[in-house]
Design a protein around this motif. Structure first.
Motif, PDB file in Angstrom:
ATOM      1  N   ASP A 190       0.839  -1.207   0.000  1.00  0.00           N
ATOM      2  CA  ASP A 190       0.000   0.000   0.000  1.00  0.00           C
ATOM      3  C   ASP A 190       0.871   1.252   0.000  1.00  0.00           C
ATOM      4  N   HIS A 191       1.890   1.272   0.827  1.00  0.00           N
ATOM      5  CA  HIS A 191       2.816   2.412   0.887  1.00  0.00           C
ATOM      6  C   HIS A 191       3.441   2.672  -0.484  1.00  0.00           C
ATOM      7  N   ARG A 194       1.067   4.118  -3.176  1.00  0.00           N
ATOM      8  CA  ARG A 194       0.721   5.531  -3.020  1.00  0.00           C
ATOM      9  C   ARG A 194       1.755   6.452  -3.627  1.00  0.00           C
TER      10      ARG A 194
END
Length: 268
Positions: A190-191, A194
């Motif tokens: 997820d990091h 982004r």
């Protein structure tokens, strides 16, 4: 292909092994739906608030597609799916971690000392007290013995594993790792999705490796990977301070996989 379609396909791949584990232990799709709804509500409240305050129920309903009544019901649930359930906060994990890293519990070479069972200092009882656990030390010791993580020798106790690695217990002892380990990997993904400064995220894949090659790879990963993790633990543990009360977990993960990908999967 639209991003929602890509995401749906990826979630399907992710959920197949989760579904196997869930069905093996009697969880139904209705149970899973409730857990998923709770996760959506919690994230909507925590990540989409204004001025550091939780998102109100009306906005949570809008973001998740749930009714306000359903949101209210899920908000009132007693911490199911919360961070408190993560294995990193498991009291047994904390005891083992302290034993491996603390100066009071290791020898001059940084190895975990054999501890007296009882005593005001340098004992297993003192270790549990230093961790700040409010559970009886006798209960924790029995559980660690049952999991074959420690060995008791009359008046002393010895750490047998280089980490919280249950051995003699049943599958229930290992299920918390599903939430902790998989969540840590997905959080890194997820990091990186982004577009923030990327964290390292690597894997090595062989296709059609013969049985001898699979066995050699697993043995190398087990031996060299364990040595690498212990080296990191000794290095960081000796040079950096930890605050058990801080709401932050930092680390690395290592795993070996041997699977048959489903039809349409990335390696099918």
């Amino acid at each position: 292909m639209e991003i929602k379609t890509l995401l749906a396909n990826s979630l399907y791949q992710l959920l197949r092994p989760v579904a196997r584990i869930a069905m093996r232990h009697g969880l139904t799709t209705r149970d899973f739906h409730d857990i998923a709804k709770k996760a959506f509500v919690d994230v909507a409240r925590e990540a989409y608030g204004i001025g550091g305050r939780p998102t109100n129920k009306s906005r949570v309903a809008t973001l998740t597609g749930l009714t306000r009544a359903e949101v209210a019901r899920l908000v009132d649930l007693d911490g199911e799916g919360s961070d408190e359930r993560l294995g990193g906060r498991h009291p047994l994990n904390r005891v083992v971690t302290y034993w491996l890293r603390g100066a009071d519990w290791t020898d001059a070479d940084g190895q975990p000392r054999e501890l007296l069972v009882e005593g005001e200092s340098g004992s297993f009882r003192a270790l549990v007290r230093a961790v700040g656990c409010d559970l009886p030390w006798q209960t924790l010791l029995r559980e660690l013995q049952r999991m074959e993580i420690v060995e008791r020798r009359q008046e002393s106790v010895r750490l047998c594993k280089r980490g919280f690695i249950p051995g003699g217990g049943d599958e229930a002892d290992r299920i918390p790792f599903l939430g902790e380990n998989a969540a840590a990997l997905v959080d890194t993904i997820d990091h990186n999705l982004r577009g923030d400064e990327p964290r390292i995220e690597r894997k090595l894949v062989f296709r059609g490796l013969d049985e001898a090659g699979c066995q050699r790879l697993e043995a190398l990963v087990r031996e060299q990977g364990q040595q690498w993790l212990e080296s990191l633990n000794n290095d960081i543990g000796a040079t950096s301070a930890e605050d058990p009360g801080q709401d932050r977990f930092t680390g690395v993960g290592l795993y070996y996989f041997d699977m048959t990908p489903p039809e349409g999967g990335p390696y099918a």
